[in-house]
Write an enzyme that holds these catalytic residues in place. Structure first.
Site, PDB file in Angstrom:
ATOM      1  N   ARG A  57       0.852  -1.204   0.000  1.00  0.00           N
ATOM      2  CA  ARG A  57       0.000   0.000   0.000  1.00  0.00           C
ATOM      3  C   ARG A  57       0.879   1.242   0.000  1.00  0.00           C
ATOM      4  O   ARG A  57       0.623   2.208  -0.691  1.00  0.00           O
ATOM      5  CB  ARG A  57      -0.918   0.000   1.216  1.00  0.00           C
ATOM      6  CG  ARG A  57      -2.230  -0.696   0.996  1.00  0.00           C
ATOM      7  CD  ARG A  57      -2.072  -2.095   0.424  1.00  0.00           C
ATOM      8  NE  ARG A  57      -3.340  -2.731   0.203  1.00  0.00           N
ATOM      9  CZ  ARG A  57      -4.042  -3.365   1.133  1.00  0.00           C
ATOM     10  NH1 ARG A  57      -3.574  -3.480   2.365  1.00  0.00           N
ATOM     11  NH2 ARG A  57      -5.182  -3.926   0.844  1.00  0.00           N
ATOM     12  N   ASP A 110       0.036  -6.269  -3.791  1.00  0.00           N
ATOM     13  CA  ASP A 110      -1.364  -5.910  -3.550  1.00  0.00           C
ATOM     14  C   ASP A 110      -1.845  -5.083  -4.729  1.00  0.00           C
ATOM     15  O   ASP A 110      -1.110  -4.917  -5.710  1.00  0.00           O
ATOM     16  CB  ASP A 110      -1.523  -5.152  -2.222  1.00  0.00           C
ATOM     17  CG  ASP A 110      -2.868  -5.435  -1.578  1.00  0.00           C
ATOM     18  OD1 ASP A 110      -3.894  -5.182  -2.213  1.00  0.00           O
ATOM     19  OD2 ASP A 110      -2.897  -5.929  -0.432  1.00  0.00           O
ATOM     20  N   HIS A 140      -6.668  -8.954  -4.671  1.00  0.00           N
ATOM     21  CA  HIS A 140      -5.604  -7.976  -4.379  1.00  0.00           C
ATOM     22  C   HIS A 140      -4.505  -8.007  -5.440  1.00  0.00           C
ATOM     23  O   HIS A 140      -3.323  -7.873  -5.118  1.00  0.00           O
ATOM     24  CB  HIS A 140      -5.004  -8.244  -2.994  1.00  0.00           C
ATOM     25  CG  HIS A 140      -5.943  -7.928  -1.868  1.00  0.00           C
ATOM     26  ND1 HIS A 140      -6.130  -6.655  -1.377  1.00  0.00           N
ATOM     27  CD2 HIS A 140      -6.781  -8.729  -1.154  1.00  0.00           C
ATOM     28  CE1 HIS A 140      -7.028  -6.679  -0.398  1.00  0.00           C
ATOM     29  NE2 HIS A 140      -7.445  -7.925  -0.244  1.00  0.00           N
ATOM     30  N   ASP A 154      -7.282 -13.684   0.538  1.00  0.00           N
ATOM     31  CA  ASP A 154      -8.340 -12.914   1.199  1.00  0.00           C
ATOM     32  C   ASP A 154      -9.107 -12.039   0.218  1.00  0.00           C
ATOM     33  O   ASP A 154      -8.587 -11.583  -0.789  1.00  0.00           O
ATOM     34  CB  ASP A 154      -7.739 -12.025   2.300  1.00  0.00           C
ATOM     35  CG  ASP A 154      -6.688 -11.068   1.757  1.00  0.00           C
ATOM     36  OD1 ASP A 154      -5.927 -11.471   0.862  1.00  0.00           O
ATOM     37  OD2 ASP A 154      -6.625  -9.921   2.224  1.00  0.00           O
ATOM     38  N   GLU A 155     -10.364 -11.810   0.561  1.00  0.00           N
ATOM     39  CA  GLU A 155     -11.195 -10.754  -0.029  1.00  0.00           C
ATOM     40  C   GLU A 155     -11.216 -10.756  -1.557  1.00  0.00           C
ATOM     41  O   GLU A 155     -11.258  -9.704  -2.175  1.00  0.00           O
ATOM     42  CB  GLU A 155     -10.707  -9.378   0.459  1.00  0.00           C
ATOM     43  CG  GLU A 155     -10.805  -9.223   1.954  1.00  0.00           C
ATOM     44  CD  GLU A 155     -10.189  -7.914   2.457  1.00  0.00           C
ATOM     45  OE1 GLU A 155     -10.765  -7.327   3.383  1.00  0.00           O
ATOM     46  OE2 GLU A 155      -9.141  -7.488   1.944  1.00  0.00           O
ATOM     47  N   PHE A 172      -2.714  -3.786  14.106  1.00  0.00           N
ATOM     48  CA  PHE A 172      -2.022  -2.608  14.631  1.00  0.00           C
ATOM     49  C   PHE A 172      -2.197  -1.377  13.729  1.00  0.00           C
ATOM     50  O   PHE A 172      -1.662  -0.317  14.027  1.00  0.00           O
ATOM     51  CB  PHE A 172      -0.531  -2.905  14.851  1.00  0.00           C
ATOM     52  CG  PHE A 172      -0.239  -3.823  16.012  1.00  0.00           C
ATOM     53  CD1 PHE A 172      -1.255  -4.355  16.786  1.00  0.00           C
ATOM     54  CD2 PHE A 172       1.068  -4.153  16.351  1.00  0.00           C
ATOM     55  CE1 PHE A 172      -0.987  -5.207  17.864  1.00  0.00           C
ATOM     56  CE2 PHE A 172       1.357  -4.993  17.421  1.00  0.00           C
ATOM     57  CZ  PHE A 172       0.335  -5.517  18.175  1.00  0.00           C
ATOM     58  N   TRP A 225      -1.660  -2.954   8.224  1.00  0.00           N
ATOM     59  CA  TRP A 225      -1.844  -2.539   6.822  1.00  0.00           C
ATOM     60  C   TRP A 225      -1.524  -1.062   6.699  1.00  0.00           C
ATOM     61  O   TRP A 225      -1.763  -0.284   7.632  1.00  0.00           O
ATOM     62  CB  TRP A 225      -3.282  -2.835   6.390  1.00  0.00           C
ATOM     63  CG  TRP A 225      -3.632  -4.275   6.603  1.00  0.00           C
ATOM     64  CD1 TRP A 225      -4.320  -4.809   7.653  1.00  0.00           C
ATOM     65  CD2 TRP A 225      -3.259  -5.385   5.770  1.00  0.00           C
ATOM     66  NE1 TRP A 225      -4.416  -6.173   7.512  1.00  0.00           N
ATOM     67  CE2 TRP A 225      -3.775  -6.553   6.360  1.00  0.00           C
ATOM     68  CE3 TRP A 225      -2.544  -5.494   4.574  1.00  0.00           C
ATOM     69  CZ2 TRP A 225      -3.607  -7.821   5.813  1.00  0.00           C
ATOM     70  CZ3 TRP A 225      -2.374  -6.766   4.018  1.00  0.00           C
ATOM     71  CH2 TRP A 225      -2.900  -7.901   4.638  1.00  0.00           C
ATOM     72  N   GLU A 245      -2.500   1.437   4.364  1.00  0.00           N
ATOM     73  CA  GLU A 245      -3.251   2.428   3.586  1.00  0.00           C
ATOM     74  C   GLU A 245      -3.050   3.833   4.152  1.00  0.00           C
ATOM     75  O   GLU A 245      -2.936   4.805   3.412  1.00  0.00           O
ATOM     76  CB  GLU A 245      -4.756   2.129   3.603  1.00  0.00           C
ATOM     77  CG  GLU A 245      -5.172   0.911   2.809  1.00  0.00           C
ATOM     78  CD  GLU A 245      -5.248  -0.337   3.655  1.00  0.00           C
ATOM     79  OE1 GLU A 245      -4.556  -0.384   4.697  1.00  0.00           O
ATOM     80  OE2 GLU A 245      -5.991  -1.257   3.285  1.00  0.00           O
TER      81      GLU A 245
END
Ligand code: ACM
Ligand code: ZN
Length: 461
Positions: free
Chosen positions: A26, A55, A113, A183-184, A276, A326, A328
């Site tokens: 990210r 990603d 991703h 994931d996702e 975190f 993560w 972002e």
């Protein structure tokens, strides 16, 4: 120089997987910060660096056979420098970590991703359409957006390319585990893609989840043929789990528990306790962050062994736990440090000591004295500790009175409060015993340390 008397130290960690995840996709972080991240892990005796290398926003590891992955996929399309690690740099990081007892587990995320990969090689997506990278770090083509970060699970080319990628990755990273993401994934494009529809028919698969499991199963066999083990996010359990796969349980601990019940290994990384990138104090006083609030104490109270299986031999299959951070919202090393320190200390204590450990007060005493001195000596940008006051209302049937208990996490601190609606200051009443309330009352309270206010904002109830 320090001198210690000769002694024998009998000590060992409770859990073998004491992990920290680092998202360099990210936002990209330079090699020097990855090494410092490893130093921070080492001082807390953490031993697995889960390195999130790919990603939507970026592909960060050089793959010699597919140079486009970094030529296109590591840039923001606005002429900024390519942001990735060469294989040589990655090997240096692996060696640096190994010297400090840390294994680097690489993550190459499939099938979701994967925008950066598909922007680099459009044939990896179901639509086969090229997606231009935009200066915002996103990618162009609104009509392509739905599911456009998902790899085509039908086309044999995807398996060939990812097999090659994994071969290079396994050559750089000697870790027993290789993380495959999972994931996702937005599976909508698979429903209209001829290759995916054909693959489902050929393999007798009825749902997109089963197609995802088929894909992960192919990856698992490839990884296993190199003597390694696959680990993935808990979505990989949805359409049936590949035989040798381990699960990283992030949506709570249930899917990890289910995995160990069915003979798999699991690592607990629930977003209820171990994310975190979530706030660690009241959002008004913190830089913008993801999700809800996970203060230090919540991390310290985490138990990797769910109570349903405590005491069972299955618990041996829970390898340990890991914090995920993560990025972002995190774009600088200083901000990254702030998000992980000192929550990493709380997790380290959980994983090293297991259930038999010191009290929370004792943890705070050690943290806010010797440990923060060490952080200061390293020049770390750490979170100073939650400044909020916890209120616990309680009704006592014996005297029919409501009482409000107050507490805070800071060692060696007082709580000052008011009941007239004004902001508390250093001269306000100190909390000594629960406050009896007989009518609607607003209590405003702040943490006082030494002779100054520690809380940025008062808490109120
Ligand atoms: C995740 O947080 N998507 C694993
Ligand atoms: Zn497809």
């Amino acid at each position: 120089m320090y001198t210690l008397p000769a002694c024998v130290i009998a000590d060992k960690p409770e859990f073998e997987w004491r992990g920290m995840h680092m998202d360099v996709a990210r936002h990209f972080f330079p090699k020097e910060f990855v090494l410092r991240f490893i130093d921070i892990m080492a001082m807390h005796k953490m031993n697995v660096l889960h390195w999130h290398l790919t990603d939507d926003q970026g592909w960060r590891i050089e793959i010699k056979k597919y140079p486009g992955l970094t030529e296109v996929g590591s840039t923001r399309g606005d002429g900024t420098d390519k942001e990735y690690y060469t294989q040589e740099e990655a090997r240096e990081i692996v060696a640096y970590a190994a010297k400090r007892g840390i294994t680097v587990v690489p993550e190459i995320d499939v099938p979701g991703h994967s925008w950066a990969a598909i922007a680099s090689y459009p044939e990896l997506g179901c639509s086969k359409k090229s997606q231009k990278v935009m200066s915002t770090g996103g990618y162009e083509g609104e009509e392509n957006r739905i599911g456009s970060s998902t790899l085509c699970a039908g086309d044999e080319n995807t398996y060939r390319v990812y097999g090659d990628i994994l071969d290079e990755v396994m050559d750089i990273f000697p870790s027993k585990y290789i993380h495959i993401g999972g994931d996702e994934a937005d599976k909508r494009p698979w429903r209209s893609c001829p290759a995916c529809i054909g693959r489902m028919a050929d393999e007798g698969l009825e749902t997109p989840e089963q197609l995802q499991s088929y894909m992960i199963g192919r990856m698992e066999r490839h990884i296993a043929s190199h003597g390694r083990k696959l680990i993935g996010w808990d979505e990989i359990t949805e359409g049936g789990l590949a035989p040798g796969a381990a699960v990283m349980s992030w949506r709570g601990t249930e899917l990890g528990t289910e995995a160990v019940r069915t003979g798999h290994d699991a690592v607990m990384t629930p977003n209820s306790h171990l994310y975190f990138d979530y706030y660690q104090d009241t959002p008004e006083t913190e830089p913008a962050a993801n999700g809800s609030m996970i203060p230090l104490r919540k991390v310290w109270e985490f138990d990797p062994i769910p109570k349903e299986i405590r005491g069972d031999t299955l618990t041996g299959r829970i390898l340990g736990a890991q914090a995920n951070t993560w990025t972002e919202y995190i774009s600088t090393p200083e901000h990254y440090e702030y998000m992980i320190v000192p929550r990493i200390a709380a997790l380290a204590e959980v994983l090293w000591c297991g259930p038999v450990r010191a009290t929370w007060d004792d943890f705070c005493r050690r943290l806010y004295t010797a440990q923060t001195e060490r952080y200061d000596a390293m020049g770390l940008n750490y979170h100073p500790g939650p400044g909020y006051v916890r209120f616990t209302p309680s009704f006592d049937e014996r005297d029919s009175l409501y009482r409000i208990y107050m507490s805070c996490d800071i060692f060696d601190a007082d709580i000052a409060y008011t009941i007239d609606g004004t902001d508390p200051d250093t001269g306000s009443e100190r909390y000594r015993a629960p406050i009896v309330v007989k009518k609607p009352t607003t209590i405003r309270a702040a943490v006082i340390r030494g002779d100054s206010i520690y809380s940025e904002l008062p808490s109120s109830i």
